[in-house]
Scaffold this active site. Structure first.
Site, PDB file in Angstrom:
ATOM      1  CG  LEU A 152     -14.612 -18.279 -14.060  1.00 26.81           C
ATOM      2  CD1 LEU A 152     -15.823 -18.311 -13.255  1.00 26.81           C
ATOM      3  CD2 LEU A 152     -14.175 -18.943 -13.968  1.00 26.81           C
ATOM      4  CG  ASP A 153     -13.917 -19.217 -21.163  1.00 27.37           C
ATOM      5  OD1 ASP A 153     -13.489 -19.314 -21.141  1.00 27.37           O
ATOM      6  OD2 ASP A 153     -14.503 -20.893 -22.007  1.00 27.37           O
ATOM      7  CG  MET A 154     -19.010 -13.000 -22.171  1.00 32.72           C
ATOM      8  SD  MET A 154     -19.295 -12.752 -23.182  1.00 32.72           S
ATOM      9  CE  MET A 154     -21.098 -11.927 -22.912  1.00 32.72           C
ATOM     10  CB  THR A 190     -17.506 -20.462 -17.619  1.00 29.29           C
ATOM     11  OG1 THR A 190     -17.030 -21.134 -18.596  1.00 29.29           O
ATOM     12  CG2 THR A 190     -17.583 -21.353 -16.210  1.00 29.29           C
TER      13      THR A 190
END
Length: 557
Positions: free
Chosen positions: A404-406, A408
Protein backbone atom coordinates in the site's frame (compact mmCIF):
# COMPACT_ATOMS: atom_id res chain seq x y z
CA UNK A 1 12.63 50.66 -5.46
CA UNK A 2 13.67 47.77 -7.72
CA UNK A 3 11.73 47.44 -10.96
CA UNK A 4 10.31 43.99 -10.24
CA UNK A 5 9.95 44.24 -6.45
CA UNK A 6 6.29 44.59 -5.59
CA UNK A 7 4.72 46.01 -2.46
CA UNK A 8 1.87 44.20 -0.75
CA UNK A 9 -1.55 45.76 -1.30
CA UNK A 10 -2.78 43.82 1.71
CA UNK A 11 -1.87 44.90 5.24
CA UNK A 12 0.70 42.35 6.45
CA UNK A 13 1.85 44.17 9.59
CA UNK A 14 0.32 41.59 11.95
CA UNK A 15 1.86 38.57 10.20
CA UNK A 16 5.00 37.14 11.74
CA UNK A 17 7.86 36.33 9.40
CA UNK A 18 8.97 32.69 9.25
CA UNK A 19 12.23 31.83 11.04
CA UNK A 20 13.47 29.69 8.16
CA UNK A 21 13.06 29.66 4.39
CA UNK A 22 10.58 27.30 2.71
CA UNK A 23 11.80 23.78 1.94
CA UNK A 24 10.80 23.94 -1.75
CA UNK A 25 10.10 20.25 -2.37
CA UNK A 26 7.44 19.73 0.32
CA UNK A 27 5.76 22.62 2.10
CA UNK A 28 2.59 24.25 3.31
CA UNK A 29 2.53 27.86 2.00
CA UNK A 30 3.19 30.53 4.63
CA UNK A 31 0.37 33.15 5.07
CA UNK A 32 2.58 35.77 3.38
CA UNK A 33 3.07 33.51 0.36
CA UNK A 34 -0.69 32.92 0.18
CA UNK A 35 -1.40 36.67 0.26
CA UNK A 36 1.18 37.34 -2.45
CA UNK A 37 -0.29 34.48 -4.53
CA UNK A 38 -3.79 35.90 -4.15
CA UNK A 39 -2.61 39.33 -5.28
CA UNK A 40 -0.84 37.80 -8.27
CA UNK A 41 -3.94 35.78 -9.17
CA UNK A 42 -6.05 38.94 -9.04
CA UNK A 43 -3.60 40.50 -11.50
CA UNK A 44 -3.81 37.47 -13.80
CA UNK A 45 -7.61 37.73 -13.91
CA UNK A 46 -7.59 41.41 -14.95
CA UNK A 47 -4.23 41.96 -16.72
CA UNK A 48 -3.84 43.36 -20.25
CA UNK A 49 -0.03 43.08 -20.39
CA UNK A 50 0.25 39.82 -22.33
CA UNK A 51 -1.77 37.31 -24.33
CA UNK A 52 -1.82 33.68 -23.27
CA UNK A 53 -4.70 31.19 -23.41
CA UNK A 54 -4.80 29.46 -20.02
CA UNK A 55 -7.95 27.55 -20.96
CA UNK A 56 -10.10 29.49 -18.47
CA UNK A 57 -12.40 31.13 -21.03
CA UNK A 58 -13.96 30.30 -24.37
CA UNK A 59 -10.93 31.24 -26.46
CA UNK A 60 -10.59 28.60 -29.19
CA UNK A 61 -8.22 30.50 -31.47
CA UNK A 62 -5.07 29.25 -29.69
CA UNK A 63 -4.06 26.11 -27.84
CA UNK A 64 -4.96 26.35 -24.13
CA UNK A 65 -1.93 25.81 -21.88
CA UNK A 66 -1.87 26.14 -18.10
CA UNK A 67 1.26 27.47 -16.41
CA UNK A 68 3.06 27.41 -13.08
CA UNK A 69 3.53 30.77 -11.34
CA UNK A 70 5.62 31.53 -8.30
CA UNK A 71 5.99 34.22 -5.64
CA UNK A 72 9.01 34.91 -3.48
CA UNK A 73 8.65 37.12 -0.41
CA UNK A 74 11.88 39.06 0.16
CA UNK A 75 13.41 41.65 2.44
CA UNK A 76 15.65 44.45 1.18
CA UNK A 77 18.63 46.04 2.97
CA UNK A 78 16.30 48.43 4.79
CA UNK A 79 14.15 45.54 6.06
CA UNK A 80 11.25 46.44 3.78
CA UNK A 81 9.09 43.43 2.86
CA UNK A 82 7.84 42.87 -0.68
CA UNK A 83 7.51 40.08 -3.16
CA UNK A 84 8.67 38.96 -6.58
CA UNK A 85 6.61 37.08 -9.19
CA UNK A 86 7.63 34.71 -11.98
CA UNK A 87 6.21 32.15 -14.40
CA UNK A 88 7.72 28.91 -15.65
CA UNK A 89 8.74 28.60 -19.28
CA UNK A 90 7.45 31.17 -21.78
CA UNK A 91 4.18 32.95 -22.42
CA UNK A 92 2.40 32.34 -25.72
CA UNK A 93 3.20 35.83 -27.03
CA UNK A 94 6.90 35.46 -25.97
CA UNK A 95 6.63 38.71 -23.97
CA UNK A 96 8.38 39.55 -20.69
CA UNK A 97 5.85 41.69 -18.74
CA UNK A 98 7.38 43.95 -16.10
CA UNK A 99 5.22 42.30 -13.45
CA UNK A 100 7.57 39.30 -13.57
CA UNK A 101 11.29 38.93 -12.96
CA UNK A 102 13.35 38.30 -16.12
CA UNK A 103 14.61 34.84 -17.12
CA UNK A 104 18.00 33.69 -15.87
CA UNK A 105 19.16 33.86 -19.49
CA UNK A 106 17.09 35.22 -22.36
CA UNK A 107 18.03 33.02 -25.29
CA UNK A 108 15.76 34.96 -27.63
CA UNK A 109 17.49 38.34 -27.43
CA UNK A 110 17.71 39.79 -30.94
CA UNK A 111 20.91 38.64 -32.67
CA UNK A 112 21.78 36.12 -29.94
CA UNK A 113 23.86 33.02 -30.66
CA UNK A 114 20.78 30.91 -30.03
CA UNK A 115 18.65 32.58 -32.69
CA UNK A 116 21.55 32.41 -35.17
CA UNK A 117 22.03 28.73 -34.34
CA UNK A 118 18.32 28.05 -34.78
CA UNK A 119 18.39 29.75 -38.21
CA UNK A 120 21.35 27.58 -39.26
CA UNK A 121 19.52 24.41 -38.14
CA UNK A 122 16.35 25.60 -39.91
CA UNK A 123 18.39 26.02 -43.12
CA UNK A 124 19.72 22.45 -42.80
CA UNK A 125 16.20 21.15 -42.20
CA UNK A 126 15.02 22.98 -45.34
CA UNK A 127 17.78 21.32 -47.42
CA UNK A 128 16.94 17.91 -45.95
CA UNK A 129 13.27 18.41 -46.75
CA UNK A 130 14.06 19.52 -50.32
CA UNK A 131 16.17 16.40 -50.99
CA UNK A 132 13.94 13.81 -49.32
CA UNK A 133 10.82 15.21 -51.02
CA UNK A 134 12.38 15.67 -54.48
CA UNK A 135 11.18 13.54 -57.42
CA UNK A 136 14.79 12.57 -58.10
CA UNK A 137 15.25 11.03 -54.63
CA UNK A 138 11.79 9.46 -54.46
CA UNK A 139 12.19 7.86 -57.94
CA UNK A 140 15.73 6.65 -57.20
CA UNK A 141 14.63 5.16 -53.89
CA UNK A 142 11.66 3.45 -55.56
CA UNK A 143 13.85 1.98 -58.36
CA UNK A 144 16.42 0.67 -55.88
CA UNK A 145 13.69 -0.91 -53.74
CA UNK A 146 12.07 -2.52 -56.81
CA UNK A 147 15.31 -3.92 -58.22
CA UNK A 148 16.47 -5.12 -54.79
CA UNK A 149 13.22 -7.07 -54.42
CA UNK A 150 13.58 -8.61 -57.90
CA UNK A 151 17.17 -9.63 -57.15
CA UNK A 152 16.24 -11.02 -53.74
CA UNK A 153 13.42 -13.09 -55.25
CA UNK A 154 15.56 -14.47 -58.09
CA UNK A 155 18.48 -15.37 -55.84
CA UNK A 156 16.08 -17.12 -53.47
CA UNK A 157 14.68 -19.08 -56.46
CA UNK A 158 18.19 -20.03 -57.64
CA UNK A 159 19.21 -21.20 -54.16
CA UNK A 160 16.08 -23.35 -53.98
CA UNK A 161 16.87 -24.77 -57.45
CA UNK A 162 20.49 -25.55 -56.44
CA UNK A 163 19.27 -27.29 -53.31
CA UNK A 164 16.92 -29.44 -55.42
CA UNK A 165 19.71 -30.33 -57.90
CA UNK A 166 21.97 -31.23 -54.99
CA UNK A 167 19.31 -33.62 -53.67
CA UNK A 168 18.93 -35.16 -57.16
CA UNK A 169 22.71 -35.73 -57.45
CA UNK A 170 22.78 -37.32 -54.02
CA UNK A 171 19.97 -39.73 -55.02
CA UNK A 172 21.64 -40.59 -58.35
CA UNK A 173 24.92 -41.29 -56.58
CA UNK A 174 23.21 -43.48 -53.97
CA UNK A 175 21.39 -45.57 -56.58
CA UNK A 176 24.46 -45.83 -58.88
CA UNK A 177 26.62 -47.14 -56.05
CA UNK A 178 24.51 -50.32 -56.01
CA UNK A 179 24.42 -51.01 -59.79
CA UNK A 180 27.62 -49.55 -61.36
CA UNK A 181 31.15 -50.89 -61.35
CA UNK A 182 33.81 -48.99 -59.43
CA UNK A 183 35.22 -47.47 -62.67
CA UNK A 184 31.79 -46.33 -63.88
CA UNK A 185 30.88 -45.10 -60.42
CA UNK A 186 34.08 -43.00 -60.15
CA UNK A 187 33.37 -41.54 -63.60
CA UNK A 188 29.79 -40.64 -62.54
CA UNK A 189 31.03 -39.13 -59.27
CA UNK A 190 33.43 -36.81 -61.15
CA UNK A 191 30.61 -35.78 -63.50
CA UNK A 192 28.26 -34.97 -60.58
CA UNK A 193 31.03 -33.06 -58.79
CA UNK A 194 31.63 -30.99 -61.91
CA UNK A 195 27.91 -30.18 -62.09
CA UNK A 196 28.08 -28.98 -58.47
CA UNK A 197 31.08 -26.74 -59.27
CA UNK A 198 29.29 -25.38 -62.34
CA UNK A 199 26.18 -24.51 -60.28
CA UNK A 200 28.28 -22.77 -57.62
CA UNK A 201 30.18 -20.86 -60.29
CA UNK A 202 26.90 -19.84 -61.95
CA UNK A 203 25.54 -18.60 -58.59
CA UNK A 204 28.69 -16.59 -57.91
CA UNK A 205 28.58 -15.00 -61.38
CA UNK A 206 24.87 -14.24 -60.99
CA UNK A 207 25.47 -12.49 -57.64
CA UNK A 208 28.30 -10.42 -59.15
CA UNK A 209 26.09 -9.53 -62.12
CA UNK A 210 23.27 -8.40 -59.86
CA UNK A 211 25.67 -6.47 -57.59
CA UNK A 212 27.01 -4.59 -60.62
CA UNK A 213 23.49 -3.92 -61.93
CA UNK A 214 22.32 -2.68 -58.51
CA UNK A 215 25.36 -0.42 -58.03
CA UNK A 216 24.61 1.31 -61.36
CA UNK A 217 20.98 1.92 -60.37
CA UNK A 218 22.05 2.89 -56.82
CA UNK A 219 24.80 5.35 -57.73
CA UNK A 220 22.60 8.44 -57.83
CA UNK A 221 20.53 7.24 -54.86
CA UNK A 222 23.67 6.64 -52.77
CA UNK A 223 25.02 10.10 -53.61
CA UNK A 224 21.77 11.62 -52.34
CA UNK A 225 21.87 9.36 -49.25
CA UNK A 226 25.44 10.50 -48.50
CA UNK A 227 24.32 14.12 -48.80
CA UNK A 228 21.42 13.44 -46.42
CA UNK A 229 23.76 11.73 -43.91
CA UNK A 230 26.21 14.66 -44.09
CA UNK A 231 23.41 17.16 -43.46
CA UNK A 232 22.08 15.13 -40.52
CA UNK A 233 25.56 14.91 -39.03
CA UNK A 234 26.02 18.66 -39.40
CA UNK A 235 22.62 19.29 -37.82
CA UNK A 236 23.45 17.06 -34.85
CA UNK A 237 26.82 18.77 -34.33
CA UNK A 238 25.27 22.25 -34.50
CA UNK A 239 22.42 21.21 -32.21
CA UNK A 240 24.82 19.72 -29.63
CA UNK A 241 27.04 22.82 -29.75
CA UNK A 242 24.00 25.06 -29.39
CA UNK A 243 22.72 23.03 -26.43
CA UNK A 244 26.09 22.97 -24.66
CA UNK A 245 26.55 26.71 -25.18
CA UNK A 246 23.05 27.31 -23.87
CA UNK A 247 23.80 25.21 -20.77
CA UNK A 248 26.91 27.31 -20.13
CA UNK A 249 24.91 30.56 -20.39
CA UNK A 250 22.39 29.49 -17.74
CA UNK A 251 24.40 30.45 -14.64
CA UNK A 252 22.83 30.62 -11.18
CA UNK A 253 23.74 32.63 -8.08
CA UNK A 254 23.41 31.76 -4.42
CA UNK A 255 23.43 34.01 -1.38
CA UNK A 256 27.24 34.10 -1.43
CA UNK A 257 27.18 35.25 -5.10
CA UNK A 258 28.73 31.93 -6.12
CA UNK A 259 27.95 31.37 -9.81
CA UNK A 260 27.37 27.92 -11.34
CA UNK A 261 26.05 27.09 -14.79
CA UNK A 262 23.97 24.05 -15.75
CA UNK A 263 27.05 22.10 -16.86
CA UNK A 264 28.60 22.61 -13.41
CA UNK A 265 25.37 21.81 -11.56
CA UNK A 266 24.53 18.67 -13.55
CA UNK A 267 28.11 17.49 -13.23
CA UNK A 268 27.81 14.20 -15.13
CA UNK A 269 28.97 13.97 -18.77
CA UNK A 270 26.65 11.01 -19.34
CA UNK A 271 23.53 12.94 -18.25
CA UNK A 272 22.39 16.12 -19.98
CA UNK A 273 20.40 18.66 -17.96
CA UNK A 274 16.68 18.00 -18.58
CA UNK A 275 14.92 20.18 -21.14
CA UNK A 276 13.70 23.43 -19.60
CA UNK A 277 16.23 23.42 -16.76
CA UNK A 278 16.44 26.93 -15.30
CA UNK A 279 13.14 28.03 -16.87
CA UNK A 280 11.00 27.21 -13.82
CA UNK A 281 9.73 30.07 -11.65
CA UNK A 282 11.72 29.18 -8.49
CA UNK A 283 15.23 29.62 -10.02
CA UNK A 284 14.11 32.84 -11.75
CA UNK A 285 12.87 34.29 -8.44
CA UNK A 286 15.96 33.36 -6.43
CA UNK A 287 18.30 34.57 -9.19
CA UNK A 288 16.72 38.02 -9.16
CA UNK A 289 16.76 38.14 -5.36
CA UNK A 290 20.45 37.21 -4.99
CA UNK A 291 21.49 39.43 -7.89
CA UNK A 292 19.80 42.43 -6.24
CA UNK A 293 20.83 41.72 -2.63
CA UNK A 294 17.35 40.74 -1.51
CA UNK A 295 16.93 38.20 1.31
CA UNK A 296 14.49 35.36 0.53
CA UNK A 297 11.86 34.93 3.27
CA UNK A 298 9.39 32.35 1.93
CA UNK A 299 8.00 31.20 -1.41
CA UNK A 300 5.19 29.28 -3.08
CA UNK A 301 4.28 28.08 -6.56
CA UNK A 302 0.76 27.58 -7.90
CA UNK A 303 -0.84 26.34 -11.11
CA UNK A 304 -2.94 28.69 -13.20
CA UNK A 305 -5.20 27.38 -15.93
CA UNK A 306 -6.31 24.15 -17.53
CA UNK A 307 -4.75 20.89 -16.37
CA UNK A 308 -2.33 19.18 -18.79
CA UNK A 309 -3.35 15.91 -20.45
CA UNK A 310 -0.74 13.82 -18.62
CA UNK A 311 0.25 15.36 -15.28
CA UNK A 312 -2.26 16.43 -12.64
CA UNK A 313 -2.37 20.17 -12.05
CA UNK A 314 -5.38 21.88 -10.52
CA UNK A 315 -6.18 25.55 -11.05
CA UNK A 316 -4.88 27.65 -8.10
CA UNK A 317 -3.43 24.63 -6.26
CA UNK A 318 0.04 24.97 -4.73
CA UNK A 319 2.80 22.61 -5.87
CA UNK A 320 6.39 21.89 -4.78
CA UNK A 321 9.37 22.42 -7.05
CA UNK A 322 10.06 19.54 -9.45
CA UNK A 323 12.77 16.99 -8.67
CA UNK A 324 14.67 16.47 -11.93
CA UNK A 325 15.07 20.04 -13.20
CA UNK A 326 14.85 22.15 -10.05
CA UNK A 327 16.36 20.06 -7.26
CA UNK A 328 20.00 20.19 -8.48
CA UNK A 329 19.68 23.91 -9.31
CA UNK A 330 17.98 24.89 -6.05
CA UNK A 331 20.44 22.78 -4.03
CA UNK A 332 23.15 25.15 -5.28
CA UNK A 333 21.07 28.34 -5.07
CA UNK A 334 19.89 27.68 -1.51
CA UNK A 335 23.30 26.60 -0.22
CA UNK A 336 23.80 28.11 3.24
CA UNK A 337 20.17 29.30 3.53
CA UNK A 338 18.46 28.12 6.73
CA UNK A 339 15.45 26.10 5.59
CA UNK A 340 12.49 24.32 7.13
CA UNK A 341 13.08 20.64 7.84
CA UNK A 342 12.52 18.16 5.03
CA UNK A 343 9.32 16.50 6.27
CA UNK A 344 9.80 13.76 3.67
CA UNK A 345 12.64 12.44 5.85
CA UNK A 346 10.54 12.41 9.02
CA UNK A 347 9.45 8.96 10.20
CA UNK A 348 5.76 9.59 10.85
CA UNK A 349 5.24 5.93 11.79
CA UNK A 350 7.65 6.02 14.73
CA UNK A 351 4.97 6.14 17.44
CA UNK A 352 2.31 4.17 15.55
CA UNK A 353 1.32 0.61 16.38
CA UNK A 354 0.93 -2.08 13.75
CA UNK A 355 -2.35 -3.88 14.49
CA UNK A 356 -2.50 -7.56 13.53
CA UNK A 357 -6.08 -8.40 12.45
CA UNK A 358 -5.52 -12.04 11.44
CA UNK A 359 -2.80 -14.65 12.07
CA UNK A 360 -2.22 -18.38 11.60
CA UNK A 361 0.81 -20.59 10.93
CA UNK A 362 1.51 -19.21 7.43
CA UNK A 363 -0.49 -16.01 7.08
CA UNK A 364 -0.64 -12.54 8.63
CA UNK A 365 -2.89 -9.57 7.97
CA UNK A 366 -2.26 -6.13 9.45
CA UNK A 367 -4.13 -2.85 9.51
CA UNK A 368 -1.44 -0.49 8.22
CA UNK A 369 -1.77 3.06 9.56
CA UNK A 370 -1.57 6.03 7.20
CA UNK A 371 1.95 7.47 6.69
CA UNK A 372 3.52 4.06 7.34
CA UNK A 373 5.82 2.45 4.77
CA UNK A 374 5.05 -1.06 3.51
CA UNK A 375 8.75 -1.73 2.82
CA UNK A 376 11.91 0.18 3.83
CA UNK A 377 12.54 3.38 1.89
CA UNK A 378 15.76 5.05 0.84
CA UNK A 379 15.90 7.25 3.94
CA UNK A 380 13.31 5.72 6.31
CA UNK A 381 13.84 2.06 7.23
CA UNK A 382 10.92 1.64 9.66
CA UNK A 383 8.19 -0.23 7.77
CA UNK A 384 5.67 -3.06 7.94
CA UNK A 385 8.32 -5.40 6.55
CA UNK A 386 11.02 -4.50 9.11
CA UNK A 387 8.63 -4.71 12.07
CA UNK A 388 7.21 -8.09 10.99
CA UNK A 389 10.71 -9.38 10.24
CA UNK A 390 11.78 -8.41 13.78
CA UNK A 391 8.64 -9.95 15.30
CA UNK A 392 8.90 -13.20 13.30
CA UNK A 393 12.64 -13.86 12.72
CA UNK A 394 11.93 -17.44 11.56
CA UNK A 395 9.68 -16.29 8.69
CA UNK A 396 10.98 -17.34 5.27
CA UNK A 397 10.55 -15.84 1.82
CA UNK A 398 9.69 -12.24 0.89
CA UNK A 399 7.06 -11.82 3.69
CA UNK A 400 5.45 -8.92 1.82
CA UNK A 401 2.82 -10.08 -0.69
CA UNK A 402 1.57 -6.69 -1.94
CA UNK A 403 2.00 -3.05 -0.94
CA UNK A 404 0.00 0.00 0.00
CA UNK A 405 1.21 3.57 -0.60
CA UNK A 406 2.83 5.08 2.48
CA UNK A 407 -0.09 7.51 2.86
CA UNK A 408 -2.81 4.85 2.41
CA UNK A 409 -4.13 2.97 5.42
CA UNK A 410 -5.77 -0.45 5.53
CA UNK A 411 -5.39 -4.20 5.14
CA UNK A 412 -2.03 -5.61 4.11
CA UNK A 413 -1.38 -9.34 3.67
CA UNK A 414 1.94 -10.92 4.71
CA UNK A 415 3.23 -14.49 4.84
CA UNK A 416 5.49 -16.48 7.14
CA UNK A 417 6.63 -19.00 4.53
CA UNK A 418 8.03 -18.78 1.00
CA UNK A 419 5.46 -21.31 -0.23
CA UNK A 420 2.49 -19.33 1.09
CA UNK A 421 3.90 -16.16 -0.43
CA UNK A 422 4.16 -17.80 -3.84
CA UNK A 423 0.51 -18.97 -3.72
CA UNK A 424 -0.81 -15.53 -2.74
CA UNK A 425 1.43 -13.78 -5.29
CA UNK A 426 -0.11 -16.00 -7.96
CA UNK A 427 -3.60 -14.90 -6.91
CA UNK A 428 -2.62 -11.24 -7.22
CA UNK A 429 -1.04 -11.85 -10.65
CA UNK A 430 -4.13 -13.72 -11.87
CA UNK A 431 -6.44 -11.09 -10.33
CA UNK A 432 -8.51 -13.57 -8.36
CA UNK A 433 -8.17 -11.45 -5.22
CA UNK A 434 -10.96 -8.94 -4.65
CA UNK A 435 -10.12 -5.60 -3.03
CA UNK A 436 -12.21 -2.63 -2.01
CA UNK A 437 -10.99 0.78 -0.92
CA UNK A 438 -12.96 3.60 0.62
CA UNK A 439 -12.01 7.21 -0.14
CA UNK A 440 -13.27 10.70 0.63
CA UNK A 441 -13.17 12.94 -2.45
CA UNK A 442 -12.86 16.71 -2.34
CA UNK A 443 -16.04 17.54 -4.27
CA UNK A 444 -19.32 16.23 -5.70
CA UNK A 445 -19.42 13.75 -8.59
CA UNK A 446 -21.89 14.09 -11.52
CA UNK A 447 -22.88 10.39 -11.55
CA UNK A 448 -23.18 7.51 -9.09
CA UNK A 449 -20.76 4.91 -10.45
CA UNK A 450 -18.46 4.15 -13.34
CA UNK A 451 -15.19 2.77 -14.66
CA UNK A 452 -11.89 4.59 -15.18
CA UNK A 453 -9.30 3.42 -17.73
CA UNK A 454 -6.23 5.66 -17.73
CA UNK A 455 -2.78 4.06 -18.39
CA UNK A 456 -0.04 5.18 -16.00
CA UNK A 457 3.72 5.57 -15.89
CA UNK A 458 6.15 7.29 -13.53
CA UNK A 459 6.85 10.99 -14.10
CA UNK A 460 10.56 10.81 -14.94
CA UNK A 461 10.93 14.52 -14.21
CA UNK A 462 9.18 14.45 -10.85
CA UNK A 463 9.30 11.06 -9.12
CA UNK A 464 7.38 9.45 -7.46
CA UNK A 465 4.43 11.15 -9.18
CA UNK A 466 2.65 9.27 -11.94
CA UNK A 467 1.48 10.46 -15.36
CA UNK A 468 -1.35 9.39 -17.64
CA UNK A 469 0.33 8.20 -20.83
CA UNK A 470 -1.62 6.39 -23.57
CA UNK A 471 1.59 5.60 -25.50
CA UNK A 472 4.00 4.31 -22.86
CA UNK A 473 1.79 3.86 -19.79
CA UNK A 474 0.77 0.50 -18.32
CA UNK A 475 -2.96 -0.33 -18.40
CA UNK A 476 -4.78 0.79 -15.24
CA UNK A 477 -8.46 0.19 -14.54
CA UNK A 478 -10.68 1.13 -11.59
CA UNK A 479 -14.38 0.63 -10.90
CA UNK A 480 -16.05 3.03 -8.46
CA UNK A 481 -19.38 3.86 -6.84
CA UNK A 482 -20.69 6.53 -4.49
CA UNK A 483 -21.37 5.69 -0.84
CA UNK A 484 -22.58 9.10 0.40
CA UNK A 485 -22.27 12.87 0.02
CA UNK A 486 -21.74 15.34 2.87
CA UNK A 487 -20.41 18.91 3.17
CA UNK A 488 -19.52 19.12 -0.54
CA UNK A 489 -17.45 15.95 -0.28
CA UNK A 490 -18.13 12.47 -1.64
CA UNK A 491 -17.33 9.13 -0.02
CA UNK A 492 -16.77 6.41 -2.62
CA UNK A 493 -15.80 2.77 -2.98
CA UNK A 494 -12.89 2.02 -5.31
CA UNK A 495 -12.48 -1.45 -6.84
CA UNK A 496 -9.03 -1.57 -8.49
CA UNK A 497 -8.83 -4.11 -11.33
CA UNK A 498 -5.10 -3.46 -11.73
CA UNK A 499 -2.61 -2.40 -9.06
CA UNK A 500 -0.45 0.41 -10.45
CA UNK A 501 1.46 2.85 -8.24
CA UNK A 502 -0.83 5.73 -7.12
CA UNK A 503 -3.56 4.31 -9.38
CA UNK A 504 -6.54 5.35 -7.23
CA UNK A 505 -5.05 8.75 -6.43
CA UNK A 506 -4.43 9.59 -10.10
CA UNK A 507 -7.74 8.12 -11.32
CA UNK A 508 -9.54 10.27 -8.75
CA UNK A 509 -7.67 13.51 -9.46
CA UNK A 510 -7.01 13.42 -13.22
CA UNK A 511 -9.28 15.57 -15.40
CA UNK A 512 -10.18 12.53 -17.50
CA UNK A 513 -10.84 10.43 -14.40
CA UNK A 514 -13.13 11.73 -11.64
CA UNK A 515 -11.44 15.17 -11.74
CA UNK A 516 -11.88 15.23 -7.94
CA UNK A 517 -8.78 14.56 -5.80
CA UNK A 518 -8.88 12.47 -2.65
CA UNK A 519 -9.04 14.67 0.45
CA UNK A 520 -5.54 15.16 1.89
CA UNK A 521 -3.67 14.04 -1.24
CA UNK A 522 -0.40 15.99 -0.99
CA UNK A 523 0.73 14.88 -4.48
CA UNK A 524 -2.37 15.34 -6.61
CA UNK A 525 -4.64 17.52 -4.48
CA UNK A 526 -4.33 19.53 -1.27
CA UNK A 527 -2.44 18.45 1.84
CA UNK A 528 -4.43 17.85 5.04
CA UNK A 529 -3.98 15.83 8.21
CA UNK A 530 -3.93 12.57 6.19
CA UNK A 531 -4.76 11.01 2.84
CA UNK A 532 -8.38 9.86 3.08
CA UNK A 533 -7.86 6.53 1.33
CA UNK A 534 -8.25 3.19 3.12
CA UNK A 535 -7.95 -0.44 1.98
CA UNK A 536 -11.12 -1.60 3.69
CA UNK A 537 -11.81 -5.10 2.36
CA UNK A 538 -9.94 -8.03 0.80
CA UNK A 539 -11.09 -11.49 -0.32
CA UNK A 540 -8.73 -14.32 -1.30
CA UNK A 541 -8.05 -18.06 -1.08
CA UNK A 542 -6.06 -19.17 1.95
CA UNK A 543 -2.58 -20.17 0.69
CA UNK A 544 -2.71 -23.64 2.36
CA UNK A 545 -6.36 -24.66 2.76
CA UNK A 546 -7.41 -22.74 -0.40
CA UNK A 547 -10.61 -21.91 1.47
CA UNK A 548 -12.10 -18.57 0.40
CA UNK A 549 -11.76 -16.00 3.17
CA UNK A 550 -12.32 -12.28 3.59
CA UNK A 551 -11.15 -9.52 5.93
CA UNK A 552 -12.64 -6.07 6.59
CA UNK A 553 -11.45 -3.08 8.61
CA UNK A 554 -13.55 0.11 8.63
CA UNK A 555 -11.93 3.42 7.82
CA UNK A 556 -11.55 5.98 10.61
CA UNK A 557 -12.91 8.82 8.46
Amino acid sequence: MLKHLQSFKTDISSIQLPEKFTFPFYYEPHPLAKIASNELQEYLINQQDFKHNFGLNNDTTTLPIGKMFGVLIVKDKDDNIGYLAAFSGKLADKSLPEKFVPPVFNMRTEGSFYIKGELEIDAINAKLSAITNSNEFITAKKNVKKLSKEIEDDLAFQRKKMKSLKSERKAIKKNAEKSLSKLEFDKLTKKLMQESYNNQFFMKELQEYYQDKLSKVCSNYLLLKDEISALKKSRKEKSNYLQQTLFSKYAFLNKDKELKNLLDIFNDPAIKPPAGSGECSAPKLLQYAFKNDLTPITMAEFWWGISPNSAIRKHKNYYPACQSRCKPILSHMLKGVKMDDNLLLENLAENKELEIIYEDDVLLAVNKPAEFLSVPGKDIKDSVYTRIKDKYPEATGPIIVHRLDMSTSGILLLTKTKEANKVLQSQFINRTIKKRYVALLDGILPKNKGKIKLPLRVDLDDRPKQLVDFKFGKPAETDWEIISEINNKTKVYFYPITGRTHQLRVHAAHKNGLNTPIVGDDLYGNKQNRLHLHAEFIEFNHPVTLKRMSLKVDADF
